[in-house]
Scaffold this active site. Structure first.
Site, PDB file in Angstrom:
ATOM      1  N   ARG A   1      24.540  45.647   6.042  1.00 41.19           N
ATOM      2  CA  ARG A   1      24.629  44.061   6.367  1.00 41.19           C
ATOM      3  C   ARG A   1      25.936  43.902   7.023  1.00 41.19           C
ATOM      4  O   ARG A   1      26.894  44.172   6.263  1.00 41.19           O
ATOM      5  CB  ARG A   1      24.378  43.265   5.368  1.00 41.19           C
ATOM      6  CG  ARG A   1      24.025  41.746   5.702  1.00 41.19           C
ATOM      7  CD  ARG A   1      23.749  40.760   4.713  1.00 41.19           C
ATOM      8  NE  ARG A   1      24.918  40.376   4.090  1.00 41.19           N
ATOM      9  CZ  ARG A   1      25.291  40.375   2.873  1.00 41.19           C
ATOM     10  NH1 ARG A   1      24.244  40.491   1.955  1.00 41.19           N
ATOM     11  NH2 ARG A   1      26.506  40.225   2.632  1.00 41.19           N
TER      12      ARG A   1
ATOM     13  N   GLU B   1      33.166  41.686   7.183  1.00 46.73           N
ATOM     14  CA  GLU B   1      33.030  42.900   6.673  1.00 46.73           C
ATOM     15  C   GLU B   1      31.755  43.662   7.003  1.00 46.73           C
ATOM     16  O   GLU B   1      30.921  42.902   7.479  1.00 46.73           O
ATOM     17  CB  GLU B   1      33.451  43.057   5.245  1.00 46.73           C
ATOM     18  CG  GLU B   1      32.331  42.551   4.413  1.00 46.73           C
ATOM     19  CD  GLU B   1      32.027  42.701   2.955  1.00 46.73           C
ATOM     20  OE1 GLU B   1      32.655  43.785   2.718  1.00 46.73           O
ATOM     21  OE2 GLU B   1      31.383  42.003   2.076  1.00 46.73           O
TER      22      GLU B   1
ATOM     23  N   ASN C   1      28.868  45.695   4.876  1.00 42.31           N
ATOM     24  CA  ASN C   1      28.358  46.280   3.600  1.00 42.31           C
ATOM     25  C   ASN C   1      27.541  47.303   3.683  1.00 42.31           C
ATOM     26  O   ASN C   1      26.400  47.375   4.412  1.00 42.31           O
ATOM     27  CB  ASN C   1      27.492  45.322   2.636  1.00 42.31           C
ATOM     28  CG  ASN C   1      28.317  43.913   2.569  1.00 42.31           C
ATOM     29  OD1 ASN C   1      29.352  43.793   1.954  1.00 42.31           O
ATOM     30  ND2 ASN C   1      28.235  42.900   3.496  1.00 42.31           N
TER      31      ASN C   1
ATOM     32  N   SER D   1      22.629  42.870  -0.015  1.00 38.65           N
ATOM     33  CA  SER D   1      21.598  42.073  -0.962  1.00 38.65           C
ATOM     34  C   SER D   1      21.140  40.874  -0.219  1.00 38.65           C
ATOM     35  O   SER D   1      21.675  40.444   1.063  1.00 38.65           O
ATOM     36  CB  SER D   1      22.256  41.685  -2.166  1.00 38.65           C
ATOM     37  OG  SER D   1      23.101  40.888  -2.615  1.00 38.65           O
TER      38      SER D   1
ATOM     39  N   LYS E   1      37.202  48.465   3.055  1.00 35.15           N
ATOM     40  CA  LYS E   1      37.841  47.629   3.980  1.00 35.15           C
ATOM     41  C   LYS E   1      39.050  48.604   4.662  1.00 35.15           C
ATOM     42  O   LYS E   1      39.516  48.190   5.871  1.00 35.15           O
ATOM     43  CB  LYS E   1      38.461  46.540   3.140  1.00 35.15           C
ATOM     44  CG  LYS E   1      37.212  45.598   2.830  1.00 35.15           C
ATOM     45  CD  LYS E   1      37.219  44.688   1.898  1.00 35.15           C
ATOM     46  CE  LYS E   1      36.293  44.043   1.677  1.00 35.15           C
ATOM     47  NZ  LYS E   1      35.005  44.444   0.967  1.00 35.15           N
TER      48      LYS E   1
ATOM     49  N   LYS F   1      43.136  41.768   1.142  1.00 34.19           N
ATOM     50  CA  LYS F   1      42.032  42.363   0.575  1.00 34.19           C
ATOM     51  C   LYS F   1      42.345  43.983   0.169  1.00 34.19           C
ATOM     52  O   LYS F   1      42.716  44.736   0.684  1.00 34.19           O
ATOM     53  CB  LYS F   1      41.033  42.472   1.742  1.00 34.19           C
ATOM     54  CG  LYS F   1      40.383  41.331   2.343  1.00 34.19           C
ATOM     55  CD  LYS F   1      39.145  41.547   3.394  1.00 34.19           C
ATOM     56  CE  LYS F   1      38.688  40.250   4.109  1.00 34.19           C
ATOM     57  NZ  LYS F   1      37.448  40.584   4.559  1.00 34.19           N
TER      58      LYS F   1
ATOM     59  N   GLU G   1      34.277  45.424  -3.574  1.00 33.86           N
ATOM     60  CA  GLU G   1      33.186  44.700  -3.047  1.00 33.86           C
ATOM     61  C   GLU G   1      32.819  43.665  -4.067  1.00 33.86           C
ATOM     62  O   GLU G   1      33.086  43.570  -5.261  1.00 33.86           O
ATOM     63  CB  GLU G   1      31.814  45.562  -2.778  1.00 33.86           C
ATOM     64  CG  GLU G   1      32.129  46.670  -1.797  1.00 33.86           C
ATOM     65  CD  GLU G   1      32.501  46.303  -0.475  1.00 33.86           C
ATOM     66  OE1 GLU G   1      31.944  45.495  -0.041  1.00 33.86           O
ATOM     67  OE2 GLU G   1      33.112  47.068   0.080  1.00 33.86           O
ATOM     68  N   GLY G   2      31.488  42.784  -3.549  1.00 33.95           N
ATOM     69  CA  GLY G   2      31.253  41.781  -4.387  1.00 33.95           C
ATOM     70  C   GLY G   2      31.862  40.487  -4.845  1.00 33.95           C
ATOM     71  O   GLY G   2      31.296  39.572  -5.446  1.00 33.95           O
TER      72      GLY G   2
ATOM     73  N   ARG H   1      24.548  32.404   4.739  1.00 37.45           N
ATOM     74  CA  ARG H   1      25.186  31.773   3.422  1.00 37.45           C
ATOM     75  C   ARG H   1      26.271  30.752   3.824  1.00 37.45           C
ATOM     76  O   ARG H   1      26.940  30.970   4.804  1.00 37.45           O
ATOM     77  CB  ARG H   1      25.913  33.011   2.492  1.00 37.45           C
ATOM     78  CG  ARG H   1      24.866  34.008   2.117  1.00 37.45           C
ATOM     79  CD  ARG H   1      25.667  35.322   1.416  1.00 37.45           C
ATOM     80  NE  ARG H   1      26.230  35.761   2.355  1.00 37.45           N
ATOM     81  CZ  ARG H   1      27.336  36.682   2.128  1.00 37.45           C
ATOM     82  NH1 ARG H   1      27.553  36.942   1.166  1.00 37.45           N
ATOM     83  NH2 ARG H   1      28.010  37.274   3.401  1.00 37.45           N
TER      84      ARG H   1
HETATM   85  P1  ADP Z   1      33.295  41.273  -0.504  1.00 39.07           P
HETATM   86  O1  ADP Z   1      33.241  42.622  -0.240  1.00 39.07           O
HETATM   87  O2  ADP Z   1      34.055  41.028  -1.876  1.00 39.07           O
HETATM   88  O3  ADP Z   1      32.049  40.711  -0.130  1.00 39.07           O
HETATM   89  P2  ADP Z   1      34.583  40.055   2.047  1.00 39.07           P
HETATM   90  O4  ADP Z   1      35.562  40.798   2.951  1.00 39.07           O
HETATM   91  O5  ADP Z   1      33.411  39.816   2.358  1.00 39.07           O
HETATM   92  O6  ADP Z   1      34.395  41.144   0.382  1.00 39.07           O
HETATM   93  O7  ADP Z   1      35.314  38.850   1.596  1.00 39.07           O
HETATM   94  C1  ADP Z   1      34.606  38.010   0.510  1.00 39.07           C
HETATM   95  C2  ADP Z   1      34.499  36.503   1.100  1.00 39.07           C
HETATM   96  O8  ADP Z   1      35.719  35.897   1.460  1.00 39.07           O
HETATM   97  C3  ADP Z   1      33.844  36.419   2.306  1.00 39.07           C
HETATM   98  O9  ADP Z   1      32.297  36.045   2.087  1.00 39.07           O
HETATM   99  C4  ADP Z   1      34.324  35.079   3.051  1.00 39.07           C
HETATM  100  O10 ADP Z   1      33.743  33.874   2.660  1.00 39.07           O
HETATM  101  C5  ADP Z   1      35.692  35.378   2.666  1.00 39.07           C
HETATM  102  N1  ADP Z   1      36.848  35.975   3.694  1.00 39.07           N
HETATM  103  C6  ADP Z   1      36.879  37.477   3.863  1.00 39.07           C
HETATM  104  N2  ADP Z   1      37.472  37.836   4.979  1.00 39.07           N
HETATM  105  C7  ADP Z   1      37.861  36.440   5.476  1.00 39.07           C
HETATM  106  C8  ADP Z   1      38.810  35.878   6.656  1.00 39.07           C
HETATM  107  N3  ADP Z   1      39.085  37.114   7.226  1.00 39.07           N
HETATM  108  N4  ADP Z   1      38.447  34.871   7.052  1.00 39.07           N
HETATM  109  C9  ADP Z   1      38.162  33.724   6.509  1.00 39.07           C
HETATM  110  N5  ADP Z   1      37.294  34.224   5.055  1.00 39.07           N
HETATM  111  C10 ADP Z   1      37.147  35.499   4.685  1.00 39.07           C
HETATM  112 MG    MG Z   2      31.406  40.145   1.479  1.00 35.86          MG
END
Ligand code: ADP
Ligand code: MG
Length: 474
Positions: A125, A144, A146, A151, A305, A364, A368-369, A450
């Site tokens: 996803r 990102e 996944n 899920s 990442k 970051k 994940e999660g 979401r």
């Molecule tokens: P995870 O693997 O924990 O889901 P993500 O990279 O998806 O990691 O980051 C988690 C959340 O943080 C995302 O769902 C989003 O809401 C926020 N986020 C992540 N990267 C960004 C970004 N570059 N700009 C704004 N919000 C972000």
């Molecule tokens: Mg995410």
């Protein structure tokens, strides 16, 4: 981005009545989670949190996200087969991040022994936010991808009916008709079914690795149900069960409780906390087998990442997808700014930029999660602490995406309906199946929207921050 729900969101009494109807419909449709009090039991369940109204999504960006999904599938598949790229990309990270290092160790062991698996299945996803540019235009930017345990495809298949219901109650039949049908669980199951078929053993089963305490079980069941409808049997087991009752024969065929396994589908194993020593051993056993792992360890690593950041380097996409300039252009258009923090001048410059403008960046780790990223003052403190340490290589820095907020009403069990300023994240589900060198399936199979309050920088639905939603194309 005008929502069109403006005046509806002001009438509190009407909202309450609508919320009651929406919740009942969500329960009736199966938009369900187990409760945090009893995560191993389905005796008492509740609805998964969701928005009362669908949220605006520019149609052009929705189309763009769908159009680039097959390219992302190809890219993930290419990275997973490129041991040299993975090794180079992750070499600094694995020195300091023990979780990624452990995954990488297994990857190396499997490569050394020789990969027994011949059919490969990716269920991923790709997540995006809609960057709002100073000139008022919006752009699709990837957050990102996944590649493990992606899920909410199951529950996302059931939410369109809820939003159509709400709009129909309001007499908005034209608007209700604009809510897109969506069935990711069917598409994900089709991928698993294809891999199962290519594995080629009529009595073999699908092994779903899950935890016992799993609130999101109905999301997983949606896929299990689709498979059973195709006469493919799914057994749910924990890593611990694999340690006790899993085995390989001399051809490295995998058996659980004496039954052959064709496909291993992971809904566990993406966080350090999911692994005891025993569980790492179980993961290695699964990886060594010739069963189709979804994902295999290399594909899990392709979703880190650090890999995402390296892919954004000039020339990288071109070298991974040679002769496919159009795919490369579509992919690159979705990339936000991504910066390596490896020791050296490039990393130093990135740190200086982020400390000077903290609101423009996200820090970051390789996790994940949800709930692991650092923003604002916390990010600055972490960067100052990490500046002279090798540990900084276990993080990446990313440009912060700033979507335009809109108002919607969030519904959660046990909380009053709340009208707030929100932002959304769009996910597109992708499926691919490869047999040897031949790609036999590569497609998109649906979406997930979401939505969360703007005050939360981080976190998904499982983390209790975002709620389920549907795109309302504008
Ligand atoms: P995870 O693997 O924990 O889901 P993500 O990279 O998806 O990691 O980051 C988690 C959340 O943080 C995302 O769902 C989003 O809401 C926020 N986020 C992540 N990267 C960004 C970004 N570059 N700009 C704004 N919000 C972000
Ligand atoms: Mg995410």
């Amino acid at each position: 981005m005008a929502t069109g729900w403006g005046s509806l969101l002001q009438d509190e009494q009407q909202l309450e009545e609508l919320a009651r109807q929406a919740v009942d419909r969500a329960l009736a449709e199966g938009v369900l989670l187990r409760t945090s009090q009893a995560p191993s039991s389905s005796h008492v369940v509740s609805y998964a949190p969701f928005t009362l109204f669908p949220s605006p999504v520019p149609s052009a960006l929705l189309e763009q996200a769908y159009a680039v999904q097959a390219d992302f599938n190809l890219l993930v598949d290419a990275v997973s087969q490129n041991a040299v790229f993975l090794e180079q990309t992750l070499s600094s990270t694995i020195k300091r991040d023990s979780f990624t290092a452990h995954l990488f160790d297994i990857h190396k062991q499997v490569l050394k022994e020789g990969i027994a698996q011949t059919v490969f299945l990716g269920l991923n996803r790709s997540d995006y936010m809609f960057q709002c540019n100073p000139d008022g235009t919006t752009a699709l930017k990837q957050i990102e991808i996944n590649t493990i345990s992606a899920s909410f495809g199951g529950l996302a298949s059931r939410t369109p009916a809820v939003h159509r219901h709400v709009l129909s109650v309001l007499g908005k039949t034209k608007e209700a008709a604009k809510i897109l049908s969506n069935n990711p669980s069917k598409g994900l199951a089709m991928g698993i079914a294809k891999a199962w078929e290519l594995y080629g053993s009529a009595n073999a089963q699908v092994l779903l690795i899950a935890q016992e305490k799993e609130r999101n079980i109905f999301d997983q069941r949606a896929i299990e149900n689709e498979l059973l409808a195709r006469n493919i049997h799914v057994i749910r087991r924990r890593f611990e069960d694999v340690s006790e009752k899993g085995s390989l024969d001399q051809d490295r065929r995998l058996f659980m409780d004496g039954q052959e396994v064709a496909v291993v589908y992971f809904r566990d194993g993406y966080m350090p906390g999911h692994y005891s020593l025993q569980n790492w051993e179980a993961r290695l056993l699964l990886e060594r087998s010739c069963a189709v792992k979804c994902p295999d360890i290399a594909t899990q690593l392709a979703g880190t990442k650090k890999v995402q950041q390296e892919l954004s380097r000039a020339g990288m996409l071109e070298s991974l997808l040679p002769g496919q300039p159009e795919a490369v252009a579509r992919l690159r258009a979705t990339f936000a700014g991504l910066y390596s923090l490896d020791l050296g001048e490039e990393g130093d410059q990135a740190i200086t930029k982020a400390i000077a403008a903290p609101s423009c960046f996200v820090l970051k780790p390789q996790r994940e999660g949800g709930g692991n990223n650092l923003y604002g003052e916390e990010m600055v403190q972490a960067l100052e602490r990490l500046r002279d340490s090798e540990e900084r290589a276990s993080y990446i820095l990313m440009e912060k995406i700033e979507p335009e907020p809109f108002r919607n009403c969030l519904l959660r069990p046990g909380s009053p309906a709340r009208v707030i300023q929100c932002i959304s994240e769009l996910g597109i589900f992708g499926v691919y199946v490869r047999e040897g060198k031949t790609l036999v399936m590569n497609k998109h199979v649906g979406h997930l929207l979401r939505t969360k309050a703007i005050e939360h920088a981080d976190g998904g639905v499982a983390a209790g921050v975002a709620v389920l939603d549907n795109p309302y194309p504008v």
